[in-house]
Write a protein that holds these residues in place. Sequence first.
Motif, PDB file in Angstrom:
ATOM      1  N   PRO A  52     -12.889  46.233  82.544  1.00 18.15           N
ATOM      2  CA  PRO A  52     -11.577  46.671  81.819  1.00 18.15           C
ATOM      3  C   PRO A  52     -11.203  48.096  81.998  1.00 18.15           C
ATOM      4  O   PRO A  52     -12.006  48.975  82.475  1.00 18.15           O
ATOM      5  N   LYS A  53      -9.899  48.182  81.943  1.00 20.69           N
ATOM      6  CA  LYS A  53      -9.273  49.662  82.188  1.00 20.69           C
ATOM      7  C   LYS A  53      -9.370  50.273  80.865  1.00 20.69           C
ATOM      8  O   LYS A  53      -9.683  49.897  79.829  1.00 20.69           O
ATOM      9  N   ARG A  54      -9.972  51.606  81.021  1.00 23.01           N
ATOM     10  CA  ARG A  54      -9.914  52.548  80.157  1.00 23.01           C
ATOM     11  C   ARG A  54      -8.595  52.966  79.238  1.00 23.01           C
ATOM     12  O   ARG A  54      -7.684  52.994  79.887  1.00 23.01           O
ATOM     13  N   ARG A  55      -8.709  52.857  77.806  1.00 27.84           N
ATOM     14  CA  ARG A  55      -7.590  52.885  77.173  1.00 27.84           C
ATOM     15  C   ARG A  55      -7.461  54.201  76.809  1.00 27.84           C
ATOM     16  O   ARG A  55      -8.310  55.204  76.562  1.00 27.84           O
ATOM     17  N   LYS A  56      -6.322  54.804  76.859  1.00 29.93           N
ATOM     18  CA  LYS A  56      -5.937  56.281  76.306  1.00 29.93           C
ATOM     19  C   LYS A  56      -6.707  56.582  74.929  1.00 29.93           C
ATOM     20  O   LYS A  56      -7.138  57.551  74.763  1.00 29.93           O
ATOM     21  N   ASP A  57      -6.260  55.538  74.010  1.00 22.45           N
ATOM     22  CA  ASP A  57      -7.023  55.858  72.595  1.00 22.45           C
ATOM     23  C   ASP A  57      -7.836  55.041  72.229  1.00 22.45           C
ATOM     24  O   ASP A  57      -7.914  53.665  72.630  1.00 22.45           O
ATOM     25  N   GLY A  58      -9.277  55.528  71.999  1.00 17.22           N
ATOM     26  CA  GLY A  58     -10.368  54.648  71.759  1.00 17.22           C
ATOM     27  C   GLY A  58     -11.407  54.445  72.634  1.00 17.22           C
ATOM     28  O   GLY A  58     -11.363  55.249  73.771  1.00 17.22           O
ATOM     29  N   PRO A  59     -12.349  53.763  72.316  1.00 18.05           N
ATOM     30  CA  PRO A  59     -13.744  53.773  73.324  1.00 18.05           C
ATOM     31  C   PRO A  59     -13.471  52.898  74.482  1.00 18.05           C
ATOM     32  O   PRO A  59     -12.578  52.077  74.721  1.00 18.05           O
ATOM     33  N   VAL A  60     -14.446  53.143  75.690  1.00 19.34           N
ATOM     34  CA  VAL A  60     -14.335  52.702  76.449  1.00 19.34           C
ATOM     35  C   VAL A  60     -14.946  51.053  76.512  1.00 19.34           C
ATOM     36  O   VAL A  60     -15.924  50.802  76.206  1.00 19.34           O
ATOM     37  N   PRO A  61     -13.999  49.965  76.787  1.00 16.12           N
ATOM     38  CA  PRO A  61     -14.658  48.814  76.695  1.00 16.12           C
ATOM     39  C   PRO A  61     -15.779  48.354  77.406  1.00 16.12           C
ATOM     40  O   PRO A  61     -15.504  48.819  78.564  1.00 16.12           O
ATOM     41  N   GLU A  62     -16.616  47.623  77.085  1.00 18.47           N
ATOM     42  CA  GLU A  62     -17.821  47.313  77.728  1.00 18.47           C
ATOM     43  C   GLU A  62     -17.482  46.168  78.920  1.00 18.47           C
ATOM     44  O   GLU A  62     -16.627  45.199  78.747  1.00 18.47           O
ATOM     45  N   SER A  63     -17.941  46.644  79.945  1.00 17.72           N
ATOM     46  CA  SER A  63     -17.803  45.471  81.137  1.00 17.72           C
ATOM     47  C   SER A  63     -18.708  44.320  80.944  1.00 17.72           C
ATOM     48  O   SER A  63     -19.749  44.339  80.334  1.00 17.72           O
ATOM     49  N   CYS A  64     -18.300  43.276  81.432  1.00 17.33           N
ATOM     50  CA  CYS A  64     -19.035  41.989  81.534  1.00 17.33           C
ATOM     51  C   CYS A  64     -20.538  42.238  82.321  1.00 17.33           C
ATOM     52  O   CYS A  64     -21.425  41.710  81.607  1.00 17.33           O
ATOM     53  N   CYS A  65     -20.582  43.146  83.126  1.00 15.21           N
ATOM     54  CA  CYS A  65     -21.853  43.460  83.891  1.00 15.21           C
ATOM     55  C   CYS A  65     -22.774  43.906  82.861  1.00 15.21           C
ATOM     56  O   CYS A  65     -23.785  43.566  82.798  1.00 15.21           O
ATOM     57  N   SER A  66     -22.159  44.962  82.253  1.00  9.36           N
ATOM     58  CA  SER A  66     -23.000  45.682  81.037  1.00  9.36           C
ATOM     59  C   SER A  66     -23.526  44.748  79.886  1.00  9.36           C
ATOM     60  O   SER A  66     -24.470  44.854  79.492  1.00  9.36           O
ATOM     61  N   ALA A  67     -22.482  43.788  79.365  1.00  9.12           N
ATOM     62  CA  ALA A  67     -22.731  42.852  78.482  1.00  9.12           C
ATOM     63  C   ALA A  67     -23.805  42.031  79.186  1.00  9.12           C
ATOM     64  O   ALA A  67     -24.833  41.774  78.066  1.00  9.12           O
TER      65      ALA A  67
END
Length: 199
Positions: free
Chosen positions: A152-167
């Motif tokens: 997922p693309k990094r959002r300006k506000d908030g945490p970096v969403p976890e990628s499916c690979c990392s999950a």
Amino acid sequence: MIRPDDEGKPFVARWNSFIRVLLVEPSVKGVARAAMDHADFDYGTGVYAGNERLARVTGYSERAVRMAWAAMRSLGMAERVGYGSRNGGKADKYDLLIPSNWGNLPILGPHEGRFQCAHCNRAFNPSTSALVLHDDGGCGWRVKEMVFCPPPKRRKDGPVPESCCSAWEREQKRDGNRSWEQLGGDVWKVFRQARNDEW
């Protein structure tokens, strides 16, 4: 769809079928198709077109054409049967080949469908830039990029969403299963599951 190994079909038809489903960079596909225009249609032999000419025809740089030839040689798709001369203006001569292991390369299935992420099952188009050329002339694949949907693309506000690979890695560890690195050759099983379309 014509199978790349169907010897009853002309080489050009089998070559085009193979190139269409092969998951490689567009420059490799473009050079492979342009090379076929200079080959014997029945056998794929006798490609005698210089890098400069192929660069003009494909719109890629000469460097990209050289890298495409290196990838094709590494994959067993091209055999250099004659060396040209830079100063003499002569091109190398190639024969095109459909590798005997074509079905074990990263390819789309016969229906050319989208893949399903190995973690979230969402449909996505697999990466075509997963080929890695080694200095020794060999190659490898970043299979992860072809079995998990793009991060997922990094959002300006908030945490970096976890990628499916990392999950997926986190869940594997939690359940006591092998990590991606521990899968070894079994990563290709995951690839085929994500493709879900066998030849």
